[in-house]
Design an enzyme around this catalytic site. Sequence first.
Site, PDB file in Angstrom:
ATOM      1  N   GLU A 182      12.814  28.669  66.672  1.00 40.68           N
ATOM      2  CA  GLU A 182      11.493  28.821  66.054  1.00 40.68           C
ATOM      3  C   GLU A 182      11.622  29.469  64.674  1.00 40.68           C
ATOM      4  O   GLU A 182      10.926  30.435  64.362  1.00 40.68           O
ATOM      5  CB  GLU A 182      10.588  29.681  66.943  1.00 40.68           C
ATOM      6  CG  GLU A 182      10.238  29.022  68.257  1.00 40.68           C
ATOM      7  CD  GLU A 182       9.220  29.834  69.063  1.00 40.68           C
ATOM      8  OE1 GLU A 182       9.094  31.048  68.833  1.00 40.68           O
ATOM      9  OE2 GLU A 182       8.549  29.243  69.907  1.00 40.68           O
ATOM     10  N   GLU A 262       9.282  24.138  74.901  1.00 36.63           N
ATOM     11  CA  GLU A 262       8.804  25.302  75.662  1.00 36.63           C
ATOM     12  C   GLU A 262       7.372  25.051  76.104  1.00 36.63           C
ATOM     13  O   GLU A 262       6.429  25.229  75.330  1.00 36.63           O
ATOM     14  CB  GLU A 262       8.833  26.587  74.817  1.00 36.63           C
ATOM     15  CG  GLU A 262      10.216  27.097  74.480  1.00 36.63           C
ATOM     16  CD  GLU A 262      10.190  28.490  73.844  1.00 36.63           C
ATOM     17  OE1 GLU A 262       9.092  29.071  73.665  1.00 36.63           O
ATOM     18  OE2 GLU A 262      11.281  28.995  73.519  1.00 36.63           O
TER      19      GLU A 262
END
Length: 651
Positions: A182, A262
């Site tokens: 991320e 995710e």
Amino acid sequence: MTPGVGLVSVLLLIIPATTYATTPTFSVDYHRNCFLKDGEPFRYISGSIHYSRIPRVYWKDRLLKMYMAGLNAIQTYVPWNFHEAVPGQYDFSGDRDLEQFLQLCQDIGLLVIMRPGPYICAEWDMGGLPAWLLKKKDIVLRSSDPDYLAAVDKWMGKLLPIIKRYLYQNGGPIITVQVENEYGSYFACDFNYMRHLSQLFRFYLGEEAVLFTTDGAGLGYLKCGSLQGLYATVDFGPGANVTAAFEAQRHVEPRGPLVNSEFYPGWLDHWGEKHSVVPTSAVVKTLNEILEIGANVNLYMFIGGTNFGYWNGANTPYGPQPTSYDYDSPLTEAGDLTEKYFAIREVIKMYKDVPEGILPPSTPKFAYGKVQMKKLKTVSETLDVLSFSGPVKTLYPPTFIEMNQAFGFVLYQTVLPVNCVKPTPLSSPLNGVHDRAYISIDGTAAGILERNKALSINITGKAGSRVDVLVENMGRINYGKGINDFKGLVFNLTLGADVLVNWTVYSLSVDEAVSKGLLLASGSSSTSSTSTPPPALSPPTFYTGSFIIPDGIPDLPQDTYIQFPDWRKGQVWINGFNVGRYWPSRGPQITLFVPAHLLSTSVQNNITVLELEASPCSSGSCMVEFTDTPILNGTVNGQYKRQLFNKQDLF
Ligand SMILES: *[C@@H]1O[C@H](CO)[C@@H](O)[C@H](O)[C@H]1NC(C)=O
Ligand SMILES: *[C@@H]1O[C@H](CO)[C@@H](O)[C@H](O)[C@H]1NC(C)=O
Ligand SMILES: *[C@@H]1O[C@H](CO)[C@@H](O)[C@H](O)[C@H]1NC(C)=O
Ligand SMILES: *[C@@H]1O[C@H](CO)[C@@H](O)[C@H](O)[C@H]1NC(C)=O
Ligand SMILES: *[C@@H]1O[C@H](CO)[C@@H](O)[C@H](O)[C@H]1NC(C)=O
Ligand SMILES: *[C@@H]1O[C@H](CO)[C@@H](O)[C@H](O)[C@H]1NC(C)=O
């Protein structure tokens, strides 16, 4: 040469050639918008499991349960600081045996989505980065800072060759490898850093390896997180607009498989904030939407496990995560099957075959009951066995890292320079207590300073009185720009208007002293505890107790949970293993998971507790208790409220 011999040679040549033709392959198919496994379209339905949060003895049980749920892959992180606690010293043994974990995945029939970092977030101390990186005070982590890159290159030079051996195309289970984590959520937005990592991963893993990135499902995140040559994927939770989320991915990857790296069947917790619960109905609804359009998905977490020892991270505004990383996942912290597990399995069944056969059951739990504890000495009375190297004398207080200590507790001592007859403020004006300081004057508890929460206490005492400040590292920030999270007294303390100086600082090896039994040898406290009302606050003190596992009950030892009725906050070890932090006075976690393999049926089991605030022992009851039921949703003593699935909210 006879024709016969020639024929044999031809056959010999054919055999290796045939083997070559079946070499496994895994790639992205940009035409058919899917992955290709051995030339066939392939979609993964995966779940996250962190080997670092599960005792090795339970890896197989948890992986089998994931396989039986219908998953065809698992996803795991490699926490750098778990393997390289000291620069250049690598540990891949025991609970850190990554290769054993990968081998188990393969044996069970699960593919692996690998997330080697170097940064992993993961609610893990400092997002997996080793604290020793902070020895360079102004290091810019997760950037092309040369000192950071040099350390990354060295670590990856060790880790990536291991990963390479387990790549799918090399006969192993690893189908894809994530670069960074991320990165688009991080302020630095340093493309040179991402390019450097990309080249590094390519160098070790080869051109065929499928490398990818993961970012929030928004163009703002994808801007700095994605890079040419790394397949961009997104993450989002239940209730998200699946179409819109994948449109964000499509903006960067116009073709190729849709991937949610995710998808959150649960969510994380913080001390002092309500336990996160994600309803099964919301999980299965969005999961079904994802699977329906043929997308790939990874459920983060499928089993959360435990932040044993000091491994939890923290978010901003400073809020450390508790010991349990249960995550309200389909498999509980202890690997138990839940209603959410079966509901997810039913959804998966609509899209692929789910293995037949017997599901490994939840492990049985046993309530060993109450254990009488006995007071040992305070931390300040035990320095001879806690501080092997002896103290360091400094004018101003050093940080943990300046003391060469990463985790746990450091004791800072000085004396009152003046008489404080009237209550005088002892303060941390710059919010420099990282993270909690237990203060006593001449051995009597005087108060607690806490990062962001309590910056000043009033004290009294005579000039020359000893001031003990025991500072607890409650876990480093793992997300956002605060990850350079120095611990200890990171700014001066003041008494009234004056900076306190002339410190004697003890680096404390509490874990080593506990596991070597040194605290017991040092005896119990001279001050006997008669039945008086418990003091509001006591200096940090060790306690010990032992219990024997009963005879005649089959299948013991079993897993259990320990709880601390009327205790306040501290750290607990069982037979020398650091089980984690307890803090029932703040909540929401009340019980700590104690896996069976820590317990002995042949000798007595030893509990060591470091209670930081006040125990119930002086009021007569001095018990800890083993129960068979976890409580992770106790009442909380805190105000801060965060939103589910909202990472901006953790910043
Ligand atoms: C979901 O997003 C799509 C694409 O942006 C949009 O057309 C649709 O209206 C959204 N659905 C809902 C329920 O908001
Ligand atoms: C310290 O004492 C002063 C004066 O009595 C008082 O105003 C202040 O609130 C006290 N501070 C704390 C943290 O108790
Ligand atoms: C502590 O105070 C001294 C004197 O004011 C100052 O020189 C020093 O930089 C301070 N240290 C920290 C870590 O704030
Ligand atoms: C600190 O120590 C130095 C050197 O020992 C001494 O000169 C000074 O007076 C001390 N300061 C205080 C406030 O005690
Ligand atoms: C607990 O401590 C006792 C006494 O020190 C020791 O004999 C025993 O082996 C310890 N138990 C375990 C399981 O380590
Ligand atoms: C905690 O969870 C249990 C089990 O799900 C539930 O029965 C109980 O009501 C919850 N307690 C609180 C305070 O939310």
